[in-house]
Design a protein around this motif. Structure first.
Motif, PDB file in Angstrom:
ATOM      1  N   THR A  68       0.871  -1.180   0.000  1.00 52.19           N
ATOM      2  CA  THR A  68       0.000   0.000   0.000  1.00 52.19           C
ATOM      3  C   THR A  68       0.901   1.222   0.000  1.00 52.19           C
ATOM      4  O   THR A  68       1.851   1.299   0.789  1.00 52.19           O
ATOM      5  CB  THR A  68      -0.911   0.016   1.240  1.00 52.19           C
ATOM      6  OG1 THR A  68      -1.763  -1.124   1.203  1.00 52.19           O
ATOM      7  CG2 THR A  68      -1.746   1.272   1.288  1.00 52.19           C
ATOM      8  N   PHE A  69       0.607   2.169  -0.889  1.00 56.43           N
ATOM      9  CA  PHE A  69       1.513   3.312  -1.002  1.00 56.43           C
ATOM     10  C   PHE A  69       0.757   4.587  -1.334  1.00 56.43           C
ATOM     11  O   PHE A  69      -0.339   4.561  -1.895  1.00 56.43           O
ATOM     12  CB  PHE A  69       2.593   3.048  -2.065  1.00 56.43           C
ATOM     13  CG  PHE A  69       2.053   2.707  -3.416  1.00 56.43           C
ATOM     14  CD1 PHE A  69       1.898   3.695  -4.390  1.00 56.43           C
ATOM     15  CD2 PHE A  69       1.702   1.401  -3.734  1.00 56.43           C
ATOM     16  CE1 PHE A  69       1.410   3.392  -5.640  1.00 56.43           C
ATOM     17  CE2 PHE A  69       1.204   1.077  -4.980  1.00 56.43           C
ATOM     18  CZ  PHE A  69       1.050   2.071  -5.941  1.00 56.43           C
ATOM     19  N   SER A 137      -3.488   0.429  -3.301  1.00 53.04           N
ATOM     20  CA  SER A 137      -3.095  -0.880  -2.746  1.00 53.04           C
ATOM     21  C   SER A 137      -2.975  -1.870  -3.905  1.00 53.04           C
ATOM     22  O   SER A 137      -3.808  -1.855  -4.829  1.00 53.04           O
ATOM     23  CB  SER A 137      -4.126  -1.392  -1.741  1.00 53.04           C
ATOM     24  OG  SER A 137      -4.208  -0.528  -0.629  1.00 53.04           O
ATOM     25  N   ARG A 138      -1.943  -2.718  -3.820  1.00 60.96           N
ATOM     26  CA  ARG A 138      -1.732  -3.686  -4.897  1.00 60.96           C
ATOM     27  C   ARG A 138      -1.304  -5.013  -4.290  1.00 60.96           C
ATOM     28  O   ARG A 138      -0.430  -5.072  -3.419  1.00 60.96           O
ATOM     29  CB  ARG A 138      -0.666  -3.193  -5.873  1.00 60.96           C
ATOM     30  CG  ARG A 138      -0.216  -4.265  -6.868  1.00 60.96           C
ATOM     31  CD  ARG A 138       0.758  -3.725  -7.862  1.00 60.96           C
ATOM     32  NE  ARG A 138       1.341  -4.823  -8.639  1.00 60.96           N
ATOM     33  CZ  ARG A 138       2.021  -4.672  -9.756  1.00 60.96           C
ATOM     34  NH1 ARG A 138       2.206  -3.454 -10.241  1.00 60.96           N
ATOM     35  NH2 ARG A 138       2.529  -5.708 -10.390  1.00 60.96           N
ATOM     36  N   GLY A 139      -1.897  -6.093  -4.743  1.00 59.76           N
ATOM     37  CA  GLY A 139      -1.512  -7.437  -4.332  1.00 59.76           C
ATOM     38  C   GLY A 139      -1.161  -8.282  -5.538  1.00 59.76           C
ATOM     39  O   GLY A 139      -1.851  -8.227  -6.562  1.00 59.76           O
ATOM     40  N   GLY A 326      -4.270  -7.676  -7.978  1.00 58.58           N
ATOM     41  CA  GLY A 326      -5.468  -7.037  -7.443  1.00 58.58           C
ATOM     42  C   GLY A 326      -5.140  -5.604  -7.068  1.00 58.58           C
ATOM     43  O   GLY A 326      -4.097  -5.345  -6.450  1.00 58.58           O
ATOM     44  N   TYR A 327      -6.002  -4.641  -7.493  1.00 55.36           N
ATOM     45  CA  TYR A 327      -5.765  -3.220  -7.256  1.00 55.36           C
ATOM     46  C   TYR A 327      -6.935  -2.620  -6.476  1.00 55.36           C
ATOM     47  O   TYR A 327      -8.083  -3.021  -6.656  1.00 55.36           O
ATOM     48  CB  TYR A 327      -5.624  -2.455  -8.576  1.00 55.36           C
ATOM     49  CG  TYR A 327      -4.449  -2.900  -9.419  1.00 55.36           C
ATOM     50  CD1 TYR A 327      -3.194  -2.327  -9.252  1.00 55.36           C
ATOM     51  CD2 TYR A 327      -4.622  -3.876 -10.381  1.00 55.36           C
ATOM     52  CE1 TYR A 327      -2.132  -2.737 -10.031  1.00 55.36           C
ATOM     53  CE2 TYR A 327      -3.576  -4.286 -11.170  1.00 55.36           C
ATOM     54  CZ  TYR A 327      -2.322  -3.713 -10.990  1.00 55.36           C
ATOM     55  OH  TYR A 327      -1.267  -4.121 -11.760  1.00 55.36           O
ATOM     56  N   GLN A 328      -6.595  -1.661  -5.633  1.00 61.14           N
ATOM     57  CA  GLN A 328      -7.625  -0.917  -4.925  1.00 61.14           C
ATOM     58  C   GLN A 328      -7.179   0.531  -4.816  1.00 61.14           C
ATOM     59  O   GLN A 328      -6.029   0.827  -4.475  1.00 61.14           O
ATOM     60  CB  GLN A 328      -7.862  -1.493  -3.531  1.00 61.14           C
ATOM     61  CG  GLN A 328      -8.929  -0.744  -2.760  1.00 61.14           C
ATOM     62  CD  GLN A 328      -9.169  -1.321  -1.372  1.00 61.14           C
ATOM     63  OE1 GLN A 328      -8.471  -2.231  -0.968  1.00 61.14           O
ATOM     64  NE2 GLN A 328     -10.156  -0.800  -0.667  1.00 61.14           N
TER      65      GLN A 328
END
Length: 470
Positions: A68-69, A137-139, A326-328
């Motif tokens: 998360t950045f 946020s990226r997973g 996955g992006y948020q």
């Protein structure tokens, strides 16, 4: 049961010393106390783990990355909005399009509600180059499956196996060396003790002889010369007793370091030399490589495999991979994926030039060293076998000579009483007894040293299992 016996050995040293510490008991203590062997054992087990890990080189690598950045970077902001699959026309607004509606919207695509320079079309910042600061946020979940690596991973696994086997042989070599050392020091103490007993017997004969006859009169030159010779023998015995006791103490201290049994508590269980050697130390019938040599051979074989691993640097690497994302962000939640194959190959790297030939030469040098050491070890074993044969024959002759000399001392006493010989001649007889006793002790210790050292080059079978060497 083993740990229970170890506990008894630790808490009852006085009991053991009262009955005498047998070699089997002493060896068990050494096995439990040896820091050198424990260190090598742990190193071997670590090598086993490395070997097992490298054997799984064909399995895929699965990884995850979560982050998360917060950023005001234009590229990251634009890609973040695009990854949310929520990019709008206003996100492409630039300073060259002053009159586009996006110029009057903030970074969240909302109309400005306050009066500021950005609400003025002429000075409004564009949303593409100045997106503001946003949080994302990226997973990532991915898999990398190597299909072909030029044989490097397979060769590396084989190298680890050679190294692990070599470490095991080194661990066994330490065990063999400590067992041989323990046997030598243990039985040598008895040889020195028997030597002290023989010295005591000669001292008693000398004292009894002097107490029965007046030889100290200087008026009788022959008798006085005999007196001086006997006094010299008396002093010589005192020196030999101190030297032998010093040697016994030294051997006991060495065993204390190995076994943690205090030298004051260490009482040797007496046994015949040949019976002791035949029970615990197998005589090699020919040359059999020591475990230390076996370890060096495994290391040399591993060095040979290194050349094959270096060759893999010049071969292509092929693999399959896949990743899911996955992006948020402030606009949406979305996902994506990619999957495919890849081909990698070093076309030119000056650091890799000549590494294959270098590895081959190093491997050849290691093998040549092994050949030379093997020849030296084989010659050494043959020499030990011949020495033992010669020493055993000599020992039997010396023992027989000692018996003859003991009988000779008795006869010389009778001859002195009858006046057939003088005190000087009797002193010479005692001096020969001292010399023979010393030769007997030194021969026993030399034979013990040769046999225990030779046992390192014999196969470890049932005898060793009985003494707990496994």
């Amino acid at each position: 049961m083993k740990y229970f016996i170890s506990f008894l050995l630790l808490v009852t040293p006085v009991y053991l010393s009262a009955e005498g510490v047998g070699f089997n008991e002493l060896w068990k203590r050494i096995e439990e106390n040896s820091s050198a062997r424990k260190s090598k054992y742990l190193e071997w087990k670590a090598g086993e783990i490395a070997k097992d890990r490298s054997d799984k080189h064909w399995l895929p690598r699965v990884y995850a990355d979560l982050r998360t950045f917060q950023t005001n970077d234009p590229t990251l902001n634009f890609m973040g909005k695009l990854s949310q699959r929520s990019a709008t026309d206003a996100d492409f607004s630039t300073a060259s399009t002053r009159y586009r509606p996006g110029n009057f919207l903030d970074s969240n695509n909302q109309p400005y509600t306050t009066l500021n320079s950005d609400t003025m079309n002429l000075f409004a910042k564009d949303t593409l180059n100045y997106p503001g600061s946003h949080q994302y946020s990226r997973g990532t979940l991915g898999m990398d499956l190597p299909l072909y690596e030029g044989g490097s991973s397979k060769t590396f696994a084989a190298m680890n196996e050679k190294r692990s086997t070599g470490l095991k042989f080194e661990w066994l070599a330490i065990r063999d060396r400590e067992f041989a050392q323990a046997g030598f020091y243990y039985r040598a103490i008895q040889s020195l003790t028997d030597y002290q007993k023989r010295l005591e017997q000669i001292k008693k004969i000398e004292r009894r002889f002097q107490s029965n006859y007046s030889l100290g009169n200087k008026g009788n030159p022959v008798g006085y010369a005999g007196y001086l010779a006997l006094k010299s023998i008396q002093n010589q015995i005192a020196v030999l007793e101190k030297q032998s006791q010093l040697q016994i103490n030294d051997y006991k201290e060495t065993l204390y370091v190995l076994s943690d049994v205090p030298s004051t508590d260490l009482e040797i269980v007496e046994s015949d030399l040949n019976s002791f050697l035949d029970t615990y130390f197998k005589r090699p019938v020919g040359y059999e490589r020591s475990n230390q040599m076996n370890a060096q051979i495994k290391y040399a074989e591993g060095e040979k495999l290194k050349a094959e691993m270096e060759m893999a640097k010049f071969l292509p690497k092929v693999g399959a991979y896949s990743e899911a994302y996955g992006y948020q962000g402030s606009r949406n939640i979305s996902n994506a994926y990619q999957a495919g194959v890849y081909l990698q190959m070093n076309l030119y790297n000056p650091k890799d030039m000549g590494v294959v030939e270098e590895s081959k030469l190093n491997a050849e040098a290691a093998l040549k060293k092994i050949e030379e050491k093997t020849k030296e070890e084989e010659a050494h074993v043959k020499s030990l076998i011949q020495k033992e044969i010669s020493l055993k024959e000599s020992l039997e002759l010396i023992k027989e000579t000692v018996k003859f000399q003991e009988e000779q001392v008795t006869n010389m006493q009778r001859l002195f009483q009858s006046g057939a010989i003088n005190a000087i001649q009797f002193a010479e007889t005692l001096n020969k007894s001292l010399e023979l006793s010393r030769v007997l002790m030194e021969t026993e210790i030399t034979l013990l040293q040769v046999r225990t050292e030779a046992s390192i080059f014999s196969k470890k079978e049932d005898t060793n299992e009985a003494t707990g060497r496994n």
